[in-house]
Scaffold this active site. Structure first.
Site, PDB file in Angstrom:
ATOM      1  N   CYS A 127       0.804  -1.235   0.000  1.00 54.55           N
ATOM      2  CA  CYS A 127       0.000   0.000   0.000  1.00 54.55           C
ATOM      3  C   CYS A 127       0.836   1.283   0.000  1.00 54.55           C
ATOM      4  CB  CYS A 127      -0.963   0.004   1.177  1.00 54.55           C
ATOM      5  SG  CYS A 127      -0.235  -0.505   2.736  1.00 54.55           S
ATOM      6  N   HIS A 230      -2.387   6.525   4.505  1.00 54.65           N
ATOM      7  CA  HIS A 230      -0.932   6.512   4.679  1.00 54.65           C
ATOM      8  C   HIS A 230      -0.349   7.816   4.114  1.00 54.65           C
ATOM      9  CE1 HIS A 230      -1.113   2.486   6.012  1.00 54.65           C
ATOM     10  NE2 HIS A 230      -0.454   1.850   5.066  1.00 54.65           N
TER      11      HIS A 230
END
Ligand code: 2RA
Length: 321
Positions: A127, A230
């Site tokens: 990710c 993130h």
């Protein structure tokens, strides 16, 4: 129209794949949801119908076309091969196949074209890596990349549902220490070389996706007490001089990126506003005065969507094409 399986349907990534398949009206004639024994019999709603979860078993892949895997690497290893034997193409979220020669590691906007008709297992990257690839690819094409330094601020959802409970309750079931009111410079396991697996994933996967095997890259990956989204600070040294305005143009509205870069108005990318969104938000673009041809940027994305489920579904769309 395809017969589609989602394996690992109950986790954060699996359930988001299911919603994204529905949202994007993926061409599905039949869908099946697989999970561990514990979830068998539970129902998941898809396009108004309640569908019962079935147990993950090799025979379940018979007669299907495409499977999205949101499983542990150890299960992906076994069941991706079983699916392939039965002619099912697999988009795999685990790290198990990512660095294997001959397995395409895909960010559709950047290297989707390398998938061949006889590729049966296609890997979805890590990710935190996925969200950095579009800006780096744009910089590579225009100026050439000399060196990349990643520093991440990764949300707790990257570790799954239980970790979100740790964040809420201040417990430490998933991590060695509480994540609530804390920051852990530790994601995945530590390796002999002093890096974590997550750091090595960022280094190796970036090289593979961009097709630059000797790119100088380093990474420090850090878990922060945020639920979703993130953040990555990227310091990049380019091979040629650049113009900041031109760099902004390279990012603005390109390859799924959205520019959030007006510091005087307090506009910069943040996880709070990236949550539930498909875009990669890029901002804090500025010259690194300490080095020639270098710049800094800050990149934020929903790790469960573009970082995992959305990227997987976009790969599925390429396979259907
Ligand atoms: C994390 N990159 O955020 C991982 C998830 N695959 O922990």
């Amino acid at each position: 129209m395809k017969k589609v399986i989602v394996a690992g349907a109950t986790g954060l990534v699996g359930s988001t794949i299911i919603s994204i398949l529905e949202e994007r009206n993926f061409p599905i004639s039949e869908i099946k949801f697989l999970a561990s024994k514990n979830s068998v019999g539970e129902k998941i709603k898809f396009k108004g119908k309640e569908i019962e979860i079935r147990e993950l078993k090799a025979s379940e892949f018979d007669g299907f076309d495409l499977a999205f895997f949101a499983l542990d690497g150890s299960l992906s290893k076994i069941f991706a091969e079983e699916a392939k034997k039965r002619g099912v193409r697999v988009v795999d979220n685990s790290s198990y196949f990512r660095m294997k020669d001959g397995t395409p590691l895909i960010v559709p906007e950047v290297n989707g074209k390398i998938i061949k008709d006889d590729d049966y297992i296609i890997s979805n990257p890590n990710c935190s890596t996925i969200q950095c690839i579009a800006p780096l690819y744009q910089l590579e094409k225009k100026y050439g990349l000399e060196r990349v330094v990643f520093s991440t601020y990764q949300s707790v959802s990257g570790s799954g549902k239980e970790a979100l409970l740790d964040l809420e309750n201040g417990t430490s079931e998933v991590y060695p220490y509480p994540i609530k009111d804390n920051i852990l410079p530790h994601i995945d396991t530590f390796l002999e070389n002093g890096y974590t697996k997550e750091e090595m994933k960022m280094i190796e996967e970036t090289r593979k996706i961009l097709g630059i095997s000797d790119l100088k890259v380093t990474a420090t990956t850090v878990r922060v007490p945020v639920s979703y989204g993130h953040c990555v600070s990227i310091n990049v040294e380019l091979k040629k001089p650049f113009d900041l305005g031109e760099v902004r143009e390279l990012f603005d509205g390109k390859l799924g990126m959205v520019l959030k870069d007006s510091p005087k108005d307090n506009i910069y990318p943040q996880p709070l506003y990236a949550r539930g969104r498909d875009e990669i938000f890029v901002g804090r673009i500025r010259r690194d005065f300490s080095r020639e041809n270098s710049l800094n940027l800050f990149v934020v994305s929903d790790n469960i969507r573009k970082g995992a489920a959305l990227n997987a579904v976009q790969i599925g769309e390429l396979l259907v094409d």
